[in-house]
Design a protein around this motif. Structure first.
Motif, PDB file in Angstrom:
ATOM      1  N   TYR A  49      63.778   4.982   4.496  1.00  0.00           N
ATOM      2  CA  TYR A  49      64.761   4.034   5.047  1.00  0.00           C
ATOM      3  C   TYR A  49      64.607   2.631   4.456  1.00  0.00           C
ATOM      4  O   TYR A  49      65.110   1.657   4.984  1.00  0.00           O
ATOM      5  N   ARG A  50      63.928   2.536   3.338  1.00  0.00           N
ATOM      6  CA  ARG A  50      63.873   1.336   2.483  1.00  0.00           C
ATOM      7  C   ARG A  50      63.165   0.143   3.126  1.00  0.00           C
ATOM      8  O   ARG A  50      63.437  -1.000   2.783  1.00  0.00           O
ATOM      9  N   ALA A 152      70.735   4.852  16.767  1.00  0.00           N
ATOM     10  CA  ALA A 152      70.669   5.536  15.472  1.00  0.00           C
ATOM     11  C   ALA A 152      71.779   6.573  15.327  1.00  0.00           C
ATOM     12  O   ALA A 152      72.391   6.707  14.260  1.00  0.00           O
ATOM     13  N   LEU A 153      72.073   7.309  16.394  1.00  0.00           N
ATOM     14  CA  LEU A 153      73.120   8.329  16.328  1.00  0.00           C
ATOM     15  C   LEU A 153      74.504   7.709  16.165  1.00  0.00           C
ATOM     16  O   LEU A 153      75.363   8.248  15.450  1.00  0.00           O
ATOM     17  N   GLY A 158      74.146  10.339   7.470  1.00  0.00           N
ATOM     18  CA  GLY A 158      73.989  11.672   6.912  1.00  0.00           C
ATOM     19  C   GLY A 158      72.576  12.167   7.102  1.00  0.00           C
ATOM     20  O   GLY A 158      72.333  13.370   7.222  1.00  0.00           O
ATOM     21  N   VAL A 159      71.628  11.222   7.093  1.00  0.00           N
ATOM     22  CA  VAL A 159      70.205  11.538   7.243  1.00  0.00           C
ATOM     23  C   VAL A 159      69.635  10.699   8.379  1.00  0.00           C
ATOM     24  O   VAL A 159      69.859   9.489   8.443  1.00  0.00           O
ATOM     25  N   LEU A 160      68.894  11.345   9.261  1.00  0.00           N
ATOM     26  CA  LEU A 160      68.258  10.668  10.379  1.00  0.00           C
ATOM     27  C   LEU A 160      66.745  10.783  10.222  1.00  0.00           C
ATOM     28  O   LEU A 160      66.205  11.885  10.073  1.00  0.00           O
ATOM     29  N   LEU A 189      64.479  14.189   9.235  1.00  0.00           N
ATOM     30  CA  LEU A 189      63.064  14.168   8.870  1.00  0.00           C
ATOM     31  C   LEU A 189      62.349  13.448   9.996  1.00  0.00           C
ATOM     32  O   LEU A 189      62.630  12.281  10.281  1.00  0.00           O
ATOM     33  N   VAL A 190      61.422  14.138  10.662  1.00  0.00           N
ATOM     34  CA  VAL A 190      60.831  13.609  11.882  1.00  0.00           C
ATOM     35  C   VAL A 190      59.321  13.741  11.848  1.00  0.00           C
ATOM     36  O   VAL A 190      58.773  14.786  11.480  1.00  0.00           O
TER      37      VAL A 190
END
Length: 257
Positions: A49-50, A152-153, A158-160, A189-190
Motif C-alpha cells: 500500500y506504498r 476501506a470497503l 481491487g485489492v484489500l 492479502l491479510v
C-alpha cells in the motif's frame, strides 16, 4: 484484480527485514500471511500500500507496477487497514467511513447518492450503523476496528490489504468480519496471528520466518505439526474441524507432554 509480489526486498537501517519475497494473490482470492513476531509480515504489507518503498522487487496490481502509478490511482486500486490506523480527531463514525471515498473525489466534493448508500451498506454489514453519529474516539477498540474496515470497503478497491483485522474484536465479530471478506469478491492479502482463523478464512497461506517465505499453499498443506515446531517453536496437534474439515491447531502449554 490480481496482486503479484515479485522478489521483494526491504532494508531499513542496514538490516534486511524482507528478502526475496514472491507471492501471488489471484483475483477474488484470500491469502493470509502468518509468521512469528518480527518475521516481516507488516513490512511486506507496507510495500503493497506504498507506505514503504522496497529496496528490491516489484509489487504489481492488475499487471501495473504500483510504484509507477499516481498516488490517487494506487489509492483507488489498493485499500489498507493497518495496525496503527488510528483516528486522532473526533470525527463521527459516518464521517470516518465516508473518508474512504477520498481517492475518488476532488476537493470538497459532496458524496453522491450512490456513495452515501455505499457508506450505509458498509456500516450495516459491519454492524456499526447504530454508531453513525457517535464520535469515533468514544468507541471501544473493536468498534473502531470495524469502522476502519468499513472505510476501506467504501474505497471500492481491487485489492484489500489488512494487518490484523480481527485485533480487539470479540469472537462473534471476528467470525463475521472474516466471513465478509471471503464473500466480498475482493482480492485480499491479510496478516493474521490466529492460525485457526487463518485456516478457516484463507484460500492459501504464506508463512514468513526471518523475512523469508518458508512455506506457501493451502492451509492443509502449510499448517503442519512440523512447521509449527520449526517456525513457531511450539508443539501442536493438527486436527480437522468437525464441521468444515479445515485444519485446526491444538497447542500444548507444556511441550514435554
Amino acid at each position: 484484480m490480481d496482486l503479484r509480489i515479485e522478489g521483494l526486498g526491504v532494508v531499513i537501517d542496514g538490516k534486511s527485514l524482507v528478502e526475496e519475497l514472491s507471492l501471488d494473490v489471484g483475483g477474488g482470492e484470500v491469502v493470509g500471511l502468518v509468521g512469528p513476531n518480527g518475521s516481516g509480515k507488516s513490512t511486506a504489507l507496507r510495500c503493497v500500500y506504498r507506505a514503504l518503498r522496497p529496496a528490491r522487487g516489484t509489487v504489481r496490481v492488475g499487471g501495473d507496477d504500483i510504484t509507477g502509478l499516481p498516488m490517487r490511482r494506487s489509492a483507488q486500486l489498493v485499500a489498507a487497514m493497518t495496525q496503527d490506523g488510528a483516528v486522532d480527531l473526533d470525527f463521527t463514525v459516518e464521517e470516518v467511513v465516508a473518508l474512504g471515498r477520498a481517492p475518488h473525489q476532488r476537493g470538497n466534493q459532496a458524496l453522491s447518492a450512490r456513495e452515501r448508500e455505499l457508506c450505509v451498506r458498509a456500516m450495516e454489514r459491519l454492524d456499526i450503523r447504530h454508531l453513525a453519529k457517535r464520535g469515533v474516539l468514544t468507541l471501544s477498540g473493536g468498534e473502531r476496528q470495524r469502522v476502519l474496515l468499513a472505510r476501506a470497503l467504501v474505497q471500492e478497491p481491487g485489492v484489500l490489504v489488512l494487518d490484523e483485522p480481527t485485533n480487539h474484536l470479540d469472537v462473534r465479530h471476528q467470525i463475521e468480519v472474516l466471513s465478509h471478506l471471503r464473500g466480498a469478491g475482493l482480492t485480499v492479502l491479510v496478516v493474521l496471528h490466529d492460525l485457526n482463523l487463518a485456516a478457516a478464512a484463507c484460500d492459501r497461506i504464506g508463512v514468513l520466518s526471518q523475512g523469508r517465505l518458508v512455506a506457501s499453499g493451502t492451509p492443509e498443506d502449510v499448517l503442519t505439526e512440523q512447521l509449527m515446531a520449526d517456525v513457531f517453536g511450539v508443539k501442536a496437534t493438527v486436527v480437522p474441524h468437525p464441521l468444515t474439515g479445515d485444519p485446526q491447531l491444538l497447542y500444548a502449554l507444556h511441550p514435554a507432554l
